[in-house]
Motif scaffolding. Structure first.
Motif, PDB file in Angstrom:
ATOM      1  N   LYS A 183       0.988  -1.304  -0.036  1.00 59.88           N
ATOM      2  CA  LYS A 183      -0.062   0.262  -0.119  1.00 59.88           C
ATOM      3  C   LYS A 183       0.523   0.914   0.110  1.00 59.88           C
ATOM      4  CE  LYS A 183      -3.831  -1.784   2.386  1.00 59.88           C
ATOM      5  NZ  LYS A 183      -4.710  -2.067   3.193  1.00 59.88           N
ATOM      6  N   ARG A 184       0.697   2.390  -0.599  1.00 55.21           N
ATOM      7  CA  ARG A 184       1.180   2.937  -0.876  1.00 55.21           C
ATOM      8  C   ARG A 184       0.406   4.808   0.504  1.00 55.21           C
ATOM      9  NH1 ARG A 184       0.738   7.083  -6.473  1.00 55.21           N
ATOM     10  NH2 ARG A 184       1.126   8.478  -5.460  1.00 55.21           N
ATOM     11  N   ILE A 185       1.303   4.952   1.068  1.00 52.82           N
ATOM     12  CA  ILE A 185       0.740   5.838   2.257  1.00 52.82           C
ATOM     13  C   ILE A 185       1.150   7.274   1.682  1.00 52.82           C
ATOM     14  CG2 ILE A 185       0.930   6.988   4.030  1.00 52.82           C
ATOM     15  CD1 ILE A 185       1.261   4.055   5.353  1.00 52.82           C
ATOM     16  N   ILE A 186       0.730   8.207   1.800  1.00 55.07           N
ATOM     17  CA  ILE A 186       0.699  10.347   1.209  1.00 55.07           C
ATOM     18  C   ILE A 186      -0.234   9.970   2.564  1.00 55.07           C
ATOM     19  CG2 ILE A 186      -0.252  11.700  -1.124  1.00 55.07           C
ATOM     20  CD1 ILE A 186      -0.849   9.400  -2.512  1.00 55.07           C
ATOM     21  N   VAL A 187       1.536  11.656   2.465  1.00 51.40           N
ATOM     22  CA  VAL A 187       0.730  12.397   3.619  1.00 51.40           C
ATOM     23  C   VAL A 187       0.886  13.950   2.536  1.00 51.40           C
ATOM     24  CG1 VAL A 187       1.716  14.052   5.758  1.00 51.40           C
ATOM     25  CG2 VAL A 187       2.260  11.341   5.417  1.00 51.40           C
ATOM     26  N   ASP A 188      -0.186  14.241   2.920  1.00 55.88           N
ATOM     27  CA  ASP A 188      -0.853  15.741   1.530  1.00 55.88           C
ATOM     28  C   ASP A 188      -1.047  16.668   3.060  1.00 55.88           C
ATOM     29  OD1 ASP A 188      -1.752  18.006   0.288  1.00 55.88           O
ATOM     30  OD2 ASP A 188      -2.532  16.640  -0.400  1.00 55.88           O
ATOM     31  N   ASN A 189      -0.809  17.788   3.566  1.00 53.90           N
ATOM     32  CA  ASN A 189      -0.904  18.937   4.061  1.00 53.90           C
ATOM     33  C   ASN A 189      -1.172  20.300   3.811  1.00 53.90           C
ATOM     34  OD1 ASN A 189       1.366  19.041   4.549  1.00 53.90           O
ATOM     35  ND2 ASN A 189       1.451  18.938   7.011  1.00 53.90           N
ATOM     36  N   SER A 212     -22.972  30.012 -22.558  1.00 44.12           N
ATOM     37  CA  SER A 212     -23.160  30.883 -23.821  1.00 44.12           C
ATOM     38  C   SER A 212     -24.570  30.915 -23.579  1.00 44.12           C
ATOM     39  CB  SER A 212     -23.017  29.757 -24.867  1.00 44.12           C
ATOM     40  OG  SER A 212     -21.524  29.292 -25.363  1.00 44.12           O
ATOM     41  N   GLY A 213     -25.205  32.075 -23.898  1.00 43.88           N
ATOM     42  CA  GLY A 213     -25.792  32.667 -24.378  1.00 43.88           C
ATOM     43  C   GLY A 213     -26.465  34.248 -23.340  1.00 43.88           C
ATOM     44  N   ASP A 214     -27.904  34.869 -23.753  1.00 39.73           N
ATOM     45  CA  ASP A 214     -27.744  35.970 -22.800  1.00 39.73           C
ATOM     46  C   ASP A 214     -27.964  35.734 -22.299  1.00 39.73           C
ATOM     47  OD1 ASP A 214     -27.070  36.897 -25.274  1.00 39.73           O
ATOM     48  OD2 ASP A 214     -28.978  38.692 -25.501  1.00 39.73           O
ATOM     49  N   GLY A 215     -27.762  36.375 -21.195  1.00 43.45           N
ATOM     50  CA  GLY A 215     -28.082  36.519 -19.537  1.00 43.45           C
ATOM     51  C   GLY A 215     -27.427  37.357 -18.725  1.00 43.45           C
ATOM     52  N   ASP A 216     -26.890  36.524 -16.838  1.00 42.85           N
ATOM     53  CA  ASP A 216     -26.241  37.791 -15.901  1.00 42.85           C
ATOM     54  C   ASP A 216     -25.801  36.184 -15.259  1.00 42.85           C
ATOM     55  OD1 ASP A 216     -26.893  40.083 -16.401  1.00 42.85           O
ATOM     56  OD2 ASP A 216     -28.950  39.943 -15.164  1.00 42.85           O
ATOM     57  N   TYR A 217     -24.826  35.836 -15.248  1.00 45.17           N
ATOM     58  CA  TYR A 217     -23.714  34.982 -14.810  1.00 45.17           C
ATOM     59  C   TYR A 217     -22.630  35.107 -13.650  1.00 45.17           C
ATOM     60  CZ  TYR A 217     -24.964  32.426 -19.405  1.00 45.17           C
ATOM     61  OH  TYR A 217     -25.903  32.247 -20.475  1.00 45.17           O
ATOM     62  N   MET A 218     -23.369  33.822 -12.830  1.00 45.16           N
ATOM     63  CA  MET A 218     -22.217  33.667 -11.836  1.00 45.16           C
ATOM     64  C   MET A 218     -21.506  32.675 -11.657  1.00 45.16           C
ATOM     65  SD  MET A 218     -22.847  37.092  -9.576  1.00 45.16           S
ATOM     66  CE  MET A 218     -21.641  36.356  -8.398  1.00 45.16           C
ATOM     67  N   VAL A 219     -20.254  32.293 -11.035  1.00 51.64           N
ATOM     68  CA  VAL A 219     -19.712  30.958 -11.464  1.00 51.64           C
ATOM     69  C   VAL A 219     -18.931  30.580  -9.660  1.00 51.64           C
ATOM     70  CG1 VAL A 219     -18.042  29.844 -12.452  1.00 51.64           C
ATOM     71  CG2 VAL A 219     -18.757  31.113 -14.135  1.00 51.64           C
ATOM     72  N   GLY A 220     -19.130  29.170  -9.282  1.00 58.01           N
ATOM     73  CA  GLY A 220     -18.587  29.158  -8.007  1.00 58.01           C
ATOM     74  C   GLY A 220     -17.519  27.863  -8.743  1.00 58.01           C
ATOM     75  N   ILE A 221     -16.501  27.897  -7.119  1.00 59.66           N
ATOM     76  CA  ILE A 221     -16.150  26.919  -7.913  1.00 59.66           C
ATOM     77  C   ILE A 221     -15.306  26.265  -6.356  1.00 59.66           C
ATOM     78  CG2 ILE A 221     -13.745  25.850  -8.887  1.00 59.66           C
ATOM     79  CD1 ILE A 221     -14.038  27.623 -10.793  1.00 59.66           C
ATOM     80  N   THR A 222     -15.562  24.963  -5.606  1.00 55.28           N
ATOM     81  CA  THR A 222     -15.398  24.506  -4.816  1.00 55.28           C
ATOM     82  C   THR A 222     -14.351  23.017  -4.976  1.00 55.28           C
ATOM     83  OG1 THR A 222     -16.557  23.297  -4.078  1.00 55.28           O
ATOM     84  CG2 THR A 222     -16.945  25.476  -3.573  1.00 55.28           C
ATOM     85  N   TYR A 223     -12.901  22.511  -3.996  1.00 56.17           N
ATOM     86  CA  TYR A 223     -13.231  21.978  -4.814  1.00 56.17           C
ATOM     87  C   TYR A 223     -11.721  21.713  -3.077  1.00 56.17           C
ATOM     88  CZ  TYR A 223      -8.741  18.835  -6.090  1.00 56.17           C
ATOM     89  OH  TYR A 223      -7.492  17.106  -6.307  1.00 56.17           O
ATOM     90  N   SER A 224     -11.866  19.695  -2.963  1.00 58.71           N
ATOM     91  CA  SER A 224     -10.847  19.413  -1.848  1.00 58.71           C
ATOM     92  C   SER A 224     -10.531  18.344  -2.649  1.00 58.71           C
ATOM     93  CB  SER A 224     -11.382  19.185  -0.444  1.00 58.71           C
ATOM     94  OG  SER A 224     -12.556  20.102  -0.097  1.00 58.71           O
ATOM     95  N   ASP A 225      -8.578  18.233  -2.239  1.00 54.61           N
ATOM     96  CA  ASP A 225      -8.360  17.133  -2.429  1.00 54.61           C
ATOM     97  C   ASP A 225      -8.690  15.879  -1.644  1.00 54.61           C
ATOM     98  OD1 ASP A 225      -6.781  17.434  -0.029  1.00 54.61           O
ATOM     99  OD2 ASP A 225      -5.273  17.877  -0.790  1.00 54.61           O
ATOM    100  N   LYS A 226      -7.711  14.695  -1.802  1.00 53.58           N
ATOM    101  CA  LYS A 226      -7.765  13.535  -0.971  1.00 53.58           C
ATOM    102  C   LYS A 226      -8.313  13.360   0.262  1.00 53.58           C
ATOM    103  CE  LYS A 226      -9.907  11.080  -5.281  1.00 53.58           C
ATOM    104  NZ  LYS A 226     -11.388  11.019  -4.847  1.00 53.58           N
ATOM    105  N   SER A 227      -7.787  14.437   0.464  1.00 53.37           N
ATOM    106  CA  SER A 227      -7.289  14.416   1.541  1.00 53.37           C
ATOM    107  C   SER A 227      -7.235  15.456   3.010  1.00 53.37           C
ATOM    108  CB  SER A 227      -5.228  15.546   1.942  1.00 53.37           C
ATOM    109  OG  SER A 227      -3.977  13.919   1.364  1.00 53.37           O
ATOM    110  N   THR A 228      -8.625  15.787   2.299  1.00 50.48           N
ATOM    111  CA  THR A 228      -9.815  17.024   2.445  1.00 50.48           C
ATOM    112  C   THR A 228      -8.820  18.057   2.444  1.00 50.48           C
ATOM    113  OG1 THR A 228      -9.683  16.170   5.175  1.00 50.48           O
ATOM    114  CG2 THR A 228     -11.045  14.741   3.647  1.00 50.48           C
ATOM    115  N   ASN A 229      -7.947  18.754   2.303  1.00 50.77           N
ATOM    116  CA  ASN A 229      -7.895  20.239   2.091  1.00 50.77           C
ATOM    117  C   ASN A 229      -7.847  20.840   1.067  1.00 50.77           C
ATOM    118  OD1 ASN A 229      -5.465  19.559   4.193  1.00 50.77           O
ATOM    119  ND2 ASN A 229      -4.151  17.768   2.119  1.00 50.77           N
ATOM    120  N   ALA A 230      -9.316  21.802   1.882  1.00 47.50           N
ATOM    121  CA  ALA A 230      -9.915  22.677   0.808  1.00 47.50           C
ATOM    122  C   ALA A 230      -9.217  24.311   0.201  1.00 47.50           C
ATOM    123  CB  ALA A 230     -11.111  22.775   1.753  1.00 47.50           C
TER     124      ALA A 230
END
Length: 133
Positions: free
Chosen positions: A5-11, A85-103
């Motif tokens: 097994k491979r152990i990854i320490v990611d903080n 694409s397409g006429d309108g008012d846009y908002m973008v949101g992005i979230t991401y957490s890695d496999k070690s739950t670092n957000a």
């Protein structure tokens, strides 16, 4: 007996940069476009999994399904692109957490507006004007 097994320490929390094509005008915090908006998201993360990126887009306040196309520039740099694409008012949101739950710090865009409608008018008389939208 040997353990394989491979152990990854990611903080280390991932981070991202988001860029858009140039708007035709920016006024009062709103970016105005006369056509499609192309977004480029660059995520810096050693153990990146694109399926863990949560991308939320709204157009005129309603959710829109958008999927980014991801590529790996290196082990630590990953680039996703998508188009609005397409006429309108846009908002973008992005979230991401890695496999070690670092957000990563949550990203929320300013409003972006696509308006491809042209405005024209016909001058009827000196005191009458018709506006065509």
């Amino acid at each position: 007996m040997r353990d394989t097994k491979r152990i990854i320490v990611d903080n280390i929390a991932p981070n991202a940069e988001v860029q858009y094509n140039t708007p035709v005008q920016v006024a009062n915090g709103v970016s105005y476009y006369d056509g499609d908006i192309t977004a480029t998201v660059t995520v810096h993360e050693a153990n990146f999994y694109s399926e863990d990126v949560q991308l939320s887009v709204t157009r005129d306040g309603a959710p829109v399904q958008i999927a980014a196309n991801w590529s790996d520039n290196s082990t630590d740099v990953h680039v996703g692109t998508f188009t609005l694409s397409g006429d309108g008012d846009y908002m973008v949101g992005i979230t991401y957490s890695d496999k070690s739950t670092n957000a990563m710090q949550e990203y929320t865009s300013e409003q972006m507006t696509i308006d491809t409608e042209t405005v024209s008018y016909t001058h009827l008389r000196a005191h009458e004007t018709t506006l065509h939208l």
